[in-house]
Design an enzyme around this catalytic site. Structure first.
Site, PDB file in Angstrom:
ATOM      1  N   CYS A  53      20.485  48.713 -10.856  1.00  0.00           N
ATOM      2  CA  CYS A  53      19.427  48.225 -11.518  1.00  0.00           C
ATOM      3  C   CYS A  53      19.333  49.465 -12.838  1.00  0.00           C
ATOM      4  CB  CYS A  53      18.286  48.258 -10.875  1.00  0.00           C
ATOM      5  SG  CYS A  53      16.812  47.866 -12.013  1.00  0.00           S
ATOM      6  N   ASP A  85      12.054  52.023 -26.365  1.00  0.00           N
ATOM      7  CA  ASP A  85      12.903  50.856 -26.306  1.00  0.00           C
ATOM      8  C   ASP A  85      14.133  51.227 -27.089  1.00  0.00           C
ATOM      9  OD1 ASP A  85      12.816  47.674 -25.328  1.00  0.00           O
ATOM     10  OD2 ASP A  85      14.200  48.206 -26.808  1.00  0.00           O
ATOM     11  N   HIS A  90       8.915  45.461 -16.397  1.00  0.00           N
ATOM     12  CA  HIS A  90       8.544  46.406 -17.704  1.00  0.00           C
ATOM     13  C   HIS A  90       7.729  45.621 -18.364  1.00  0.00           C
ATOM     14  CE1 HIS A  90      12.242  44.029 -18.579  1.00  0.00           C
ATOM     15  NE2 HIS A  90      11.841  44.132 -19.696  1.00  0.00           N
TER      16      HIS A  90
HETATM   17  P1  AMP Z   1      13.514  42.461 -21.799  1.00  0.00           P
HETATM   18  O1  AMP Z   1      14.319  41.535 -22.564  1.00  0.00           O
HETATM   19  O2  AMP Z   1      12.201  41.858 -21.527  1.00  0.00           O
HETATM   20  O3  AMP Z   1      14.007  42.450 -20.304  1.00  0.00           O
HETATM   21  O4  AMP Z   1      13.321  43.700 -22.322  1.00  0.00           O
HETATM   22  C1  AMP Z   1      14.420  44.736 -21.785  1.00  0.00           C
HETATM   23  C2  AMP Z   1      14.467  45.633 -22.857  1.00  0.00           C
HETATM   24  O5  AMP Z   1      15.050  46.880 -22.619  1.00  0.00           O
HETATM   25  C3  AMP Z   1      14.944  45.341 -24.479  1.00  0.00           C
HETATM   26  O6  AMP Z   1      13.862  45.493 -25.364  1.00  0.00           O
HETATM   27  C4  AMP Z   1      15.945  46.576 -24.423  1.00  0.00           C
HETATM   28  O7  AMP Z   1      16.061  46.869 -25.929  1.00  0.00           O
HETATM   29  C5  AMP Z   1      15.694  47.485 -23.598  1.00  0.00           C
HETATM   30  N1  AMP Z   1      16.588  48.277 -23.168  1.00  0.00           N
HETATM   31  C6  AMP Z   1      17.815  48.200 -22.537  1.00  0.00           C
HETATM   32  N2  AMP Z   1      18.551  49.165 -22.183  1.00  0.00           N
HETATM   33  C7  AMP Z   1      17.796  50.222 -22.383  1.00  0.00           C
HETATM   34  C8  AMP Z   1      17.750  51.491 -22.369  1.00  0.00           C
HETATM   35  N3  AMP Z   1      19.114  52.190 -21.968  1.00  0.00           N
HETATM   36  N4  AMP Z   1      16.969  52.494 -22.938  1.00  0.00           N
HETATM   37  C9  AMP Z   1      15.893  51.913 -23.419  1.00  0.00           C
HETATM   38  N5  AMP Z   1      15.492  50.456 -23.455  1.00  0.00           N
HETATM   39  C10 AMP Z   1      16.506  49.766 -23.052  1.00  0.00           C
END
Ligand code: AMP
Length: 112
Positions: free
Chosen positions: A3, A29, A98
């Site tokens: 994960c 993010d 999240h």
């Molecule tokens: P969701 O689409 O609601 O599942 O949100 C997942 C979020 O995680 C998205 O806004 C991505 O930009 C963010 N995300 C993915 N990988 C990372 C990372 N390594 N560091 C910070 N944010 C991330």
């Protein structure tokens, strides 16, 4: 279990941290959709809002107790939006619960 957010909690993948304690982690993010865009996650793996139950809900309660402090630390004095995408129709891309904390500008009245 592989994960992404559990790996961020473990420090295996770097993050730009805003706040951390024993139960939650807040970090910026990687692809911000608002001028300030923070994710707050429980340190316990919970796949989505669908998996919140009586044994893990203290993590969610704690996150909501800490969100005002996290928002203040991030300078969101004018307000902010809290979003949690749950499941495919909501485009949840990371299967670890999240909360998006979004702000830094006047947000749209439309949320869909
Ligand atoms: P969701 O689409 O609601 O599942 O949100 C997942 C979020 O995680 C998205 O806004 C991505 O930009 C963010 N995300 C993915 N990988 C990372 C990372 N390594 N560091 C910070 N944010 C991330």
């Amino acid at each position: 279990m592989d994960c992404l957010f559990c790996r961020i909690v473990k420090g295996e993948i770097p993050s730009n941290k805003v706040y951390e304690d024993e139960m939650c982690l807040a970090f910026y993010d990687i692809a911000p959709q608002t001028p300030t865009h923070i994710l707050v996650i429980p340190k316990l793996h919970i796949a989505s809002a669908n998996e919140v139950n009586g044994t893990n809900s203290e993590y969610v309660a704690h996150i909501f107790e800490m969100i005002p402090e996290i928002a203040k630390k991030a300078g969101l004095s004018g307000g902010y939006r809290i979003v949690s995408n749950c499941g495919d129709d909501a485009c949840q891309s990371v299967k670890h619960l999240h909360f998006h904390i979004m702000g830094g500008k006047k947000l749209s009245e439309s949320m869909a």
